[in-house]
Each structure stands twice: as C-alpha cells, then as structure tokens.
Design a protein around this motif. Structure first.
Motif, PDB file in Angstrom:
ATOM      1  N   MET A 141       0.831  -1.207   0.000  1.00  0.00           N
ATOM      2  CA  MET A 141       0.000   0.000   0.000  1.00  0.00           C
ATOM      3  C   MET A 141       0.870   1.264   0.000  1.00  0.00           C
ATOM      4  N   LEU A 142       2.003   1.207   0.704  1.00  0.00           N
ATOM      5  CA  LEU A 142       2.908   2.372   0.714  1.00  0.00           C
ATOM      6  C   LEU A 142       3.452   2.604  -0.691  1.00  0.00           C
ATOM      7  N   GLU A 143       3.670   1.491  -1.389  1.00  0.00           N
ATOM      8  CA  GLU A 143       4.201   1.567  -2.754  1.00  0.00           C
ATOM      9  C   GLU A 143       3.116   2.130  -3.693  1.00  0.00           C
ATOM     10  N   LEU A 144       1.924   1.535  -3.604  1.00  0.00           N
ATOM     11  CA  LEU A 144       0.818   1.935  -4.493  1.00  0.00           C
ATOM     12  C   LEU A 144       0.472   3.414  -4.331  1.00  0.00           C
ATOM     13  N   LEU A 145       0.489   3.886  -3.070  1.00  0.00           N
ATOM     14  CA  LEU A 145      -0.027   5.223  -2.784  1.00  0.00           C
ATOM     15  C   LEU A 145       1.080   6.263  -2.609  1.00  0.00           C
ATOM     16  N   ALA A 146       2.320   5.891  -2.988  1.00  0.00           N
ATOM     17  CA  ALA A 146       3.474   6.755  -2.692  1.00  0.00           C
ATOM     18  C   ALA A 146       3.295   8.193  -3.199  1.00  0.00           C
ATOM     19  N   GLY A 147       2.575   8.366  -4.279  1.00  0.00           N
ATOM     20  CA  GLY A 147       2.395   9.714  -4.826  1.00  0.00           C
ATOM     21  C   GLY A 147       1.302  10.497  -4.107  1.00  0.00           C
ATOM     22  N   HIS A 148       0.674   9.882  -3.125  1.00  0.00           N
ATOM     23  CA  HIS A 148      -0.502  10.514  -2.501  1.00  0.00           C
ATOM     24  C   HIS A 148      -0.320  10.821  -1.022  1.00  0.00           C
TER      25      HIS A 148
END
Ligand SMILES: C[S@@+](CC[C@H](N)C(=O)[O-])C[C@H]1O[C@@H](n2cnc3c(N)ncnc32)[C@H](O)[C@@H]1O
Length: 321
Positions: A165-172
């Motif tokens: 999840m940290l990877e998926l949402l890194a831009g947010h």
C-alpha cells in the motif's frame, strides 16, 4: 423500561457463576466458542448451552461464521443496557476473573505467534499469495480512485506486510508509515521501498493493538487484508480509529463473508471474511460510521469477493449528507 418477564430472564441468565464469567470475558471483546472452551476448560456443548441462555435473554449476540460461532455483548436491543451495566459492576480483579483474563491473553498470544510464524514463512512470496484469492488489480484501482487528486500529509498503513500500500499510494502522501508485527515482512517491505526509491514511505515494527504513538496523527489509515487475521477485528478498528485526525478517513479492504474454512488452517485466517453489519457495528463502537462501501467480485474460480469500506468520524459523514 423492561417488562417484568424480561428482567427475570436476564437475571436468570446472568445469575449463574459460569455465565457471569462468560459475560466478564465478553467485556474484553468478541470471542468464539473455541476461545471459551480453551479458557474455561469446559466442553463445547456446555459452553454453547450457557451462551444460548445468554443469547435468549438478549445479553449476547451470536454470529455464525463457517463452522465457528462468535459472540459479543449486545450493543443495541433490549438487553444491551443491562449487559452494559453488568460490565461496569463486575470487579475485573476478582481472582477467578483475573485468571480467566490471563488465560485469554495466553490463548491470544499463542494465536498471534502462530500467525507470526506463518508470515515469517511466507514473507518472500506474500505479494504472489495475496492475489491468489483477491481481484488485486481491480481492488488497487478502487483504492487509487479514493486518492484521485489528493495528497494527504500523513498516511498510516496498518499491517503493512511487504509495504504494497505504501508503494501503491506513494504519490498521494507526504509521509507514509507502515506498521507491522512481523520482522520478516518488514524486511521485504524495506528492501522493496528502497529498490523503488520511495523515500517518503517508511516501515516500523509495531502492534495494531498499541498505537498510542500515533494518536490523532493520520489523515488516512489503511487496513488492507489485515482484519481477517484478528480474533476481534472490532478492537483493531477501534485502535486504528484513535490514530485518525478529526477529518480523517479509514480505508478497510477485506474479504466479504465466505466459506473457505481451510484458510483458517492453511493461511492463518481467523475470520472468514467480514460482513457489512459487522463493519457497521465495529465502526460505531469506534465512534466512526461507514461513509461508503464497494464490493469487488472475484476474477477467478478460487477467488473471493473483496469489500472496500471507507470509515469516517460520525460527525464528518453527517456533514457530507
Ligand atoms: C495479509 S498481510 C497484509 C499485508 C498488506 N497490508 C498487504 O495487503 O499486502 C497481514 C499483515 O498484518 C500483520 N499483522 C497481523 N497482526 C498484526 C498486529 N497485531 N499488529 C501489526 N501487524 C499485524 C501481519 O504480520 C501481516 O504482515
């Protein structure tokens, strides 16, 4: 105001030593019949009979889940006020009740260790294992859509595992913190975040049941495929809720109720999915409400439906309405 017959039934149900012990244990959270048999060292039919009497008097509610049944003290309905009152009147430190609680802690500790062992074994292959039963890409697209055009200050990913999840949402997020109790999962997460150059995401060893350091710190809290590893997911939701800022949101992603009993033995699942009614109750007990809910159907024959619930502080949802 109670009808006299109801009062007699409630008093009769609660007025017995074993049943009072069951009530005192349920004051600690949701428990299964198996938990009770292990703690009280009494047979399953005996325990079930006691629980049935408590349920008939509306003091406890029952939730059947595959071959198992879970119980909790009634939080609404005719017996809830009486159950609540009992909870506050029982001396938790009475010797027998203290011993019961110690056994409960021991039972839970043994289960946690089993789960930790499981995660230690599969840490390296978790990213593949995750998509075995879940429609992963559709779920991730749904999660991303909740962050469309949004960059939050602090995101907490509880039970971060390999940090997906940290990877998926890194831009947010400006700062993303993943918490997990498995050193092995965190090892995989750290090397992944490093390899991907995600410097705004970090992971820490921690327990979802003890998040005091993060009280009121998060704009968004994510619990992705985590709650079904808990005996009492409601306690985890409450603990996570305390990390939210006033306007914060909790995103819970987990299986809908299913009947794949083998997942308990083979993959350390404690709960066979979570229902909307349960999520509503757990949210309410944590001072939250369900702002939205979406079900994502399975993509394969062995797949399961995944649900995505967004929880907010009850007042925030009221403002949007
Ligand atoms: C199935 S994995 C999910 C990981 C990640 N959220 C994902 O979807 O890839 C569940 C994770 O929850 C962690 N976990 C279970 N109980 C926990 C607890 N009490 N505190 C912190 N982490 C816990 C496990 O170690 C495991 O890494």
């Amino acid at each position: 105001m109670y009808q006299p017959d109801d009062i007699v039934n409630m008093l009769k149900a609660a007025g017995e030593a074993t049943r009072l012990r069951l009530i005192a244990l349920l004051a600690e959270g949701e428990l299964s019949v198996k938990d009770f048999t292990e703690i009280l060292d009494q047979s399953q039919p005996r325990i079930s009979r006691h629980l049935k009497l408590l349920a008939d008097a509306n003091l406890v509610s029952r939730y059947a889940e595959g071959a198992w049944a879970y119980y909790r003290l009634c939080e609404s309905g005719p017996g809830s006020a009486f159950a609540d009152w009992l909870k506050t009147q029982i001396d938790r430190n009475a010797q027998q009740l203290r011993q019961d609680r110690e056994k409960l802690d021991a039972v839970r500790k043994a289960r946690r260790e089993e789960a930790e062992e499981f995660f230690a074994t599969i840490a390296g292959s978790w990213d593949k294992l995750r998509s075995l039963h879940a429609p992963d890409s559709a779920v991730e697209a749904e999660i991303l859509s909740l962050f469309d055009g949004i960059k939050v200050d602090t995101l907490l990913d509880l039970g971060t595992g390999t940090g997906r999840m940290l990877e998926l949402l890194a831009g947010h997020y400006r700062q993303g913190i993943g918490i997990d109790s498995s050193r092995e999962m965190l090892r995989v997460a750290r090397s992944k975040l490093e390899a991907e150059g995600i410097s705004n995401g970090q992971v820490r060893l921690g327990d979802i049941g003890a998040l005091e350091d993060f009280a009121g710190a998060a704009d968004r809290v994510v619990l992705h495929q985590v709650l079904h590893y808990f005996d009492d997911p409601g306690a985890a939701v409450s603990s996570a809720a305390r990390c939210l800022r006033a306007e914060g949101q909790m995103i819970v992603v987990d299986f809908a109720p299913h009947e794949m009993e083998f997942l308990r033995d083979e993959q350390a699942h404690r709960r066979l999915g979570l229902s909307d009614a349960q999520m509503g109750n757990w949210a309410q007990a944590a001072g939250l409400s369900v702002a939205s809910r979406k079900a994502i159907p399975p993509e394969t024959e062995i797949g399961l439906t995944v649900c995505l619930w967004v929880l907010e502080h009850a007042e925030t949802t009221g403002q949007h309405a």
